[in-house]
Enzyme design. Structure first.
Site, mmCIF file in Angstrom:
data_model
loop_
_atom_site.group_PDB
_atom_site.id
_atom_site.type_symbol
_atom_site.label_atom_id
_atom_site.label_comp_id
_atom_site.label_asym_id
_atom_site.label_seq_id
_atom_site.Cartn_x
_atom_site.Cartn_y
_atom_site.Cartn_z
ATOM 1 N N ILE A 68 0.795 -1.215 -0.118
ATOM 2 C CA ILE A 68 -0.161 0.100 0.084
ATOM 3 C C ILE A 68 0.703 1.328 -0.128
ATOM 4 C CG2 ILE A 68 -2.043 1.215 1.314
ATOM 5 C CD1 ILE A 68 -2.514 -1.263 2.633
ATOM 6 N N GLY A 114 1.493 5.407 0.431
ATOM 7 C CA GLY A 114 0.895 6.619 1.231
ATOM 8 C C GLY A 114 0.163 6.214 2.369
ATOM 9 N N GLY A 162 -4.616 9.068 7.068
ATOM 10 C CA GLY A 162 -5.823 9.090 6.432
ATOM 11 C C GLY A 162 -6.142 7.764 5.795
ATOM 12 N N ILE A 163 -6.569 7.496 4.685
ATOM 13 C CA ILE A 163 -7.058 6.540 4.147
ATOM 14 C C ILE A 163 -5.956 5.279 3.940
ATOM 15 C CG2 ILE A 163 -8.228 5.407 1.996
ATOM 16 C CD1 ILE A 163 -9.638 8.005 1.345
ATOM 17 N N TYR A 198 -5.807 18.599 -10.297
ATOM 18 C CA TYR A 198 -6.090 17.545 -9.602
ATOM 19 C C TYR A 198 -7.191 16.491 -10.360
ATOM 20 C CZ TYR A 198 -7.650 14.652 -5.781
ATOM 21 O OH TYR A 198 -8.157 13.623 -4.893
#
Length: 280
Positions: free
Chosen positions: A8, A10, A14-15, A153
């Protein structure tokens, strides 16, 4: 080692952090990567509390650096002998508009949010074919609906959606399932890291200043009622273990409703009315 292994990106907040915990709770050997492993204390503390610290392996990976990506993937496969899933989660927000952003600003957003996904996915795919594994990417409803002051973005997330939707049927012929996960507003540090001073930003926006003030006020209200990172991550984990995962999944009713406006809007008028209303 027989444990299924997921990598995974990042995972410092957070998520990503919640997804790492959720995968470990589900019994996966979880390689939790981040650009700065000095920021891993929160994840490690949460893993200790959840009793899954022995299943979480923190490693450095910078999605914008292909050498870093290749080295990390090779090391993971060398350590565990397999790679069964990847969750592309690393990303960075950006607020700006065409006349205020430089082309370099836009390139930087694309490097993290689009090319970073490609670097990791490209390095992982041979190993995912061997395991008949999963490639899951956390996108955004901003990859479906274009939003004012989010041009760069949204462009990056649109690119992610288009690339992976195109790749999905091809990857499936080799046993790899590709899914794009689309959160709406999520209460995490993602927005805080954008680092906007509303007054200074509105002043710098010139003729777009009034519209930016309205947009920021509306966005603040949306994030005040945002989905939690843990709830969004639970959808990622559910997708990971789903025997027949979808190509696209939203993480909340609000996200489904928002994406549905675009997917039913053949001439673009419904989206224009919706997002135009944010600016006044």
């Amino acid at each position: 080692m027989s444990e299924q292994t997921v990598l995974i990106t990042g995972t410092s907040t957070g998520i990503g952090l919640e997804t790492a915990l959720g995968c470990a709770r589900a019994g996966w050997r979880t390689v939790a990567t981040m650009r700065d492993v000095g920021r891993a204390e929160r994840l490690r503390a949460a893993a200790d509390t959840a009793g899954v610290a022995d299943l979480i392996d923190v490693r450095r990976l910078d999605v914008t650096d292909p050498d870093s990506v290749d080295a990390c993937v090779d090391e993971v496969v060398g350590t565990y002998g397999r790679l069964d899933a990847v969750v592309n989660n690393a990303g960075a927000g950006h607020v700006g508009t065409l006349e205020q952003d430089s082309v370099d600003d836009v390139r930087a957003v694309m490097e993290v949010n689009f090319f970073g996904v490609l670097h990791v996915s490209r390095a992982a795919l041979p190993h995912l074919r061997a395991s008949r594994g999963r490639l899951i990417t956390v996108s955004s409803v901003g990859g479906i609906v274009g939003q004012p002051f989010n041009e760069a973005y949204c462009a990056a997330k649109f690119a992610v959606e288009g690339y992976l939707e195109s790749l999905a049927p091809l990857a499936a012929t080799t046993g790899v399932r590709v899914t794009v996960v689309e959160p709406g507003a999520v209460a995490s540090e993602f927005v805080a890291t954008i680092g906007i001073d509303p007054d200074a930003a509105a002043e710098a926006a010139g003729v777009y200043g009034p519209a930016l003030r309205a947009y920021l006020a509306r966005t603040g209200q949306a994030f005040a009622a945002a989905q939690s990172s843990a709830d969004a991550a639970s959808v990622v984990v559910a997708t990971l273990v789903d025997p027949t995962p979808p190509v696209r999944v939203q993480t909340s009713d609000a996200a489904r409703q928002f994406a549905g406006v675009k997917l039913a809007d053949l001439d673009g008028s419904a989206v224009a009315r919706l997002t135009g209303g944010w600016l006044s």
